[in-house]
Design a protein around this motif. Sequence first.
Motif, PDB file in Angstrom:
ATOM      1  N   LYS A  71      39.165  41.274-123.232  1.00 44.75           N
ATOM      2  CA  LYS A  71      38.042  42.230-123.231  1.00 44.75           C
ATOM      3  C   LYS A  71      37.733  42.758-121.835  1.00 44.75           C
ATOM      4  O   LYS A  71      36.590  43.074-121.510  1.00 44.75           O
ATOM      5  N   LEU A  72      38.780  42.860-120.998  1.00 45.91           N
ATOM      6  CA  LEU A  72      38.640  43.421-119.657  1.00 45.91           C
ATOM      7  C   LEU A  72      39.406  44.743-119.599  1.00 45.91           C
ATOM      8  O   LEU A  72      40.357  44.947-120.353  1.00 45.91           O
ATOM      9  N   PRO A  73      39.025  45.657-118.705  1.00 47.81           N
ATOM     10  CA  PRO A  73      39.802  46.891-118.549  1.00 47.81           C
ATOM     11  C   PRO A  73      41.227  46.580-118.132  1.00 47.81           C
ATOM     12  O   PRO A  73      41.474  45.667-117.335  1.00 47.81           O
ATOM     13  N   ALA A  74      42.185  47.330-118.668  1.00 43.92           N
ATOM     14  CA  ALA A  74      43.596  47.106-118.332  1.00 43.92           C
ATOM     15  C   ALA A  74      43.842  47.278-116.841  1.00 43.92           C
ATOM     16  O   ALA A  74      44.788  46.697-116.288  1.00 43.92           O
ATOM     17  N   LEU A  75      42.994  48.055-116.173  1.00 44.36           N
ATOM     18  CA  LEU A  75      43.115  48.279-114.736  1.00 44.36           C
ATOM     19  C   LEU A  75      43.155  46.959-113.956  1.00 44.36           C
ATOM     20  O   LEU A  75      43.860  46.840-112.956  1.00 44.36           O
ATOM     21  N   VAL A  76      42.417  45.962-114.426  1.00 40.79           N
ATOM     22  CA  VAL A  76      42.417  44.646-113.775  1.00 40.79           C
ATOM     23  C   VAL A  76      43.820  44.040-113.823  1.00 40.79           C
ATOM     24  O   VAL A  76      44.311  43.464-112.846  1.00 40.79           O
ATOM     25  N   GLY A  77      44.483  44.188-114.977  1.00 43.80           N
ATOM     26  CA  GLY A  77      45.844  43.675-115.114  1.00 43.80           C
ATOM     27  C   GLY A  77      46.824  44.397-114.212  1.00 43.80           C
ATOM     28  O   GLY A  77      47.731  43.781-113.643  1.00 43.80           O
ATOM     29  N   TYR A  78      46.647  45.723-114.057  1.00 43.79           N
ATOM     30  CA  TYR A  78      47.541  46.495-113.185  1.00 43.79           C
ATOM     31  C   TYR A  78      47.411  46.035-111.730  1.00 43.79           C
ATOM     32  O   TYR A  78      48.406  45.889-111.020  1.00 43.79           O
ATOM     33  N   LEU A  79      46.175  45.830-111.287  1.00 42.65           N
ATOM     34  CA  LEU A  79      45.954  45.364-109.915  1.00 42.65           C
ATOM     35  C   LEU A  79      46.566  43.981-109.715  1.00 42.65           C
ATOM     36  O   LEU A  79      47.181  43.697-108.679  1.00 42.65           O
ATOM     37  N   PHE A  80      46.416  43.119-110.722  1.00 44.71           N
ATOM     38  CA  PHE A  80      46.960  41.761-110.628  1.00 44.71           C
ATOM     39  C   PHE A  80      48.484  41.799-110.573  1.00 44.71           C
ATOM     40  O   PHE A  80      49.115  41.017-109.844  1.00 44.71           O
ATOM     41  N   ALA A  81      49.090  42.728-111.327  1.00 43.07           N
ATOM     42  CA  ALA A  81      50.548  42.877-111.284  1.00 43.07           C
ATOM     43  C   ALA A  81      51.003  43.265-109.882  1.00 43.07           C
ATOM     44  O   ALA A  81      52.015  42.766-109.377  1.00 43.07           O
ATOM     45  N   GLY A  82      50.242  44.150-109.240  1.00 40.78           N
ATOM     46  CA  GLY A  82      50.568  44.556-107.879  1.00 40.78           C
ATOM     47  C   GLY A  82      50.468  43.401-106.896  1.00 40.78           C
ATOM     48  O   GLY A  82      51.287  43.278-105.974  1.00 40.78           O
ATOM     49  N   ILE A  83      49.466  42.554-107.104  1.00 36.77           N
ATOM     50  CA  ILE A  83      49.303  41.385-106.227  1.00 36.77           C
ATOM     51  C   ILE A  83      50.521  40.471-106.330  1.00 36.77           C
ATOM     52  O   ILE A  83      51.022  39.950-105.323  1.00 36.77           O
ATOM     53  N   LEU A  84      51.035  40.290-107.550  1.00 34.57           N
ATOM     54  CA  LEU A  84      52.164  39.378-107.765  1.00 34.57           C
ATOM     55  C   LEU A  84      53.448  39.861-107.092  1.00 34.57           C
ATOM     56  O   LEU A  84      54.243  39.052-106.615  1.00 34.57           O
ATOM     57  N   ILE A  85      53.664  41.183-107.056  1.00 37.28           N
ATOM     58  CA  ILE A  85      54.904  41.672-106.449  1.00 37.28           C
ATOM     59  C   ILE A  85      54.667  42.164-105.019  1.00 37.28           C
ATOM     60  O   ILE A  85      55.549  42.763-104.409  1.00 37.28           O
ATOM     61  N   GLY A  86      53.481  41.895-104.488  1.00 37.61           N
ATOM     62  CA  GLY A  86      53.165  42.277-103.123  1.00 37.61           C
ATOM     63  C   GLY A  86      53.652  41.255-102.108  1.00 37.61           C
ATOM     64  O   GLY A  86      54.030  40.132-102.467  1.00 37.61           O
ATOM     65  N   PRO A  87      53.615  41.605-100.836  1.00 40.58           N
ATOM     66  CA  PRO A  87      54.117  40.711 -99.781  1.00 40.58           C
ATOM     67  C   PRO A  87      53.232  39.498 -99.520  1.00 40.58           C
ATOM     68  O   PRO A  87      53.658  38.566 -98.843  1.00 40.58           O
ATOM     69  N   ALA A  88      52.000  39.490-100.069  1.00 40.52           N
ATOM     70  CA  ALA A  88      51.078  38.388 -99.790  1.00 40.52           C
ATOM     71  C   ALA A  88      51.267  37.204-100.723  1.00 40.52           C
ATOM     72  O   ALA A  88      50.655  36.157-100.535  1.00 40.52           O
ATOM     73  N   THR A  89      52.121  37.354-101.748  1.00 43.36           N
ATOM     74  CA  THR A  89      52.358  36.266-102.698  1.00 43.36           C
ATOM     75  C   THR A  89      53.834  35.888-102.683  1.00 43.36           C
ATOM     76  O   THR A  89      54.697  36.734-102.415  1.00 43.36           O
TER      77      THR A  89
END
Length: 563
Positions: free
Chosen positions: A29-47
């Motif tokens: 029940k959260l906006p899909a936008l939250v999932g998109y941002l989380f996906a970016g975090i996972l493939i980003g250089p900080a993780t």
Amino acid sequence: MDHDLTLITTIASGFGLALIFGFIAERCKLPALVGYLFAGILIGPATPGFVADVSIASQLSEIGVMLLMFGVGLHFSINDLMSVKRIALPGAIIQMTISTLLGMLLANWWGWTFGEGLIFGLALSCASTVVLLKALESRGILESMNGKIAVGWLVVEDLVTVLVLVLMPPLAAILGGVTTETTSTPLWQTISFTLLQVTGFIVLMLVVGKRLLPWILWHVAKTGSRELFTLSVISAAIGIAYGAATLFSVSFALGAFFAGMVMRESEFSHRAAEESLPLRDAFAVLFFVSVGMLFEPSILLSKPLNVLAVVAIIVFGKSIAAMVITLALRYPLNTALTVAASLAQIGEFSFILAGLGVSLGILPAEGMSLILAGALISIAINPLIFSIIKPFKKWVLGFSEIARQYEQRVDQFSELPMSTERKYLEGQVVLVGYGRVGKRIAKALTDSNIPYVVAEENREIVENLRKKGIPAVSGNASEPAVLIQAHIANASMLVIATPDTINIRKMAETAKILRPEIKIVVRTHNEDESNLLTAESIGEVFYGEEELANGMSKFIVDQYIPR
């Protein structure tokens, strides 16, 4: 991996993870936008693990920005904004000022410079149009007066933000950032030249583009090729944005916004919006994924108090400011709470502002991470904030005498004037809603000399109607007091010209209680709602598409001449 496959790898990983986590977010029940941002975090250089190409993701996000802004311009209506200008214009400007000052004070407390604090505060002051529209649609209040006020408020915020994006590059040096200007040109000349370039681009779009783009779309549409039509729309969006940046030194965002705004003037604007939607959505996903790649999750552990302070400004500071401003402009408590909940989040424009601030050296990377953390948390809890509006209103009214006074204060447009003629008080038609359908019904009633009273949520419309000598009352007709003020107890007919299924039932129940023999006429644009309302014997129900088909069929049959 072969370097030539970097683009494909970045797109595939971005879309794939965005799909997975977007789906999980929606199920929670959260906006899909939250999932998109989380996906970016996972493939980003900080993780740890796989890291996508940041530079390629950045370029893809630029296309996402163009198409996002193109979509905003394509749906931007000056008429819609003007209908709520008395609250949206002053409300948005004052609220953005207050929110920016709060952000600057917080940044100053952390030891940041004036320029860093200014950009940081501005990024916290503008809410996400994407998140707001989804929240209003899911609750069925997008077409309500409160929904229109919230959307108009955000449109003003978007326009102010676009102006800020235009002025940031020439002001970068004075704000403590870097600039590409290598000459000793005075600042006022640089700003003046920038504004002159922007003005030249806007004039070109409004004078030439307003005629050329619709003409091109019309000729492309004549070919009958769906692919060519879609290509022409996307080419216009990206091409104009690129041309604006290259020839006028205008941001991609502003160029794309005006491309959409001008294309709206075409008779094919609805088709353009529909055909370009899949591509706009796809690149918008990549934009949010690329933003997530810039986030440093470690900031949640290293500076949790800073993150909480940012969230407090977004969720409480902005919301309280908006609520106070709305009440000060003499709007009801329910409107104030809806606007407050609508603004209790930040999104795409905050990312665009912060991204430009970082690239110009005005905003530190820490600021971008704090803004992203605030966005993630505020977007995640925004549905909860909307859900507590009703219980919070009930609690406030029971707890606070001041709140009860605000709720009960008399609005000069909430009652018919004492001088209202008797023919409007007995045997009249009560017309709820004065939009596109309501206006046509009102004209038909006027032409037939049938007396009627309009019940409309928009006080500006009510004020204009009274200036024309048309009796009207302001308020939500689902509240019994509004129908009572329209003298429903003595009316011969209730005509509901607003397609709001939930409120239609409340209006009908109130009317039947006060006048059991009253005739009720209802409009709807949804076939399922039409069948439901008919089954419940609400009254005479008119379904838009069916009535249009019946009218066209009757004309065809009457006018047909066999050869």
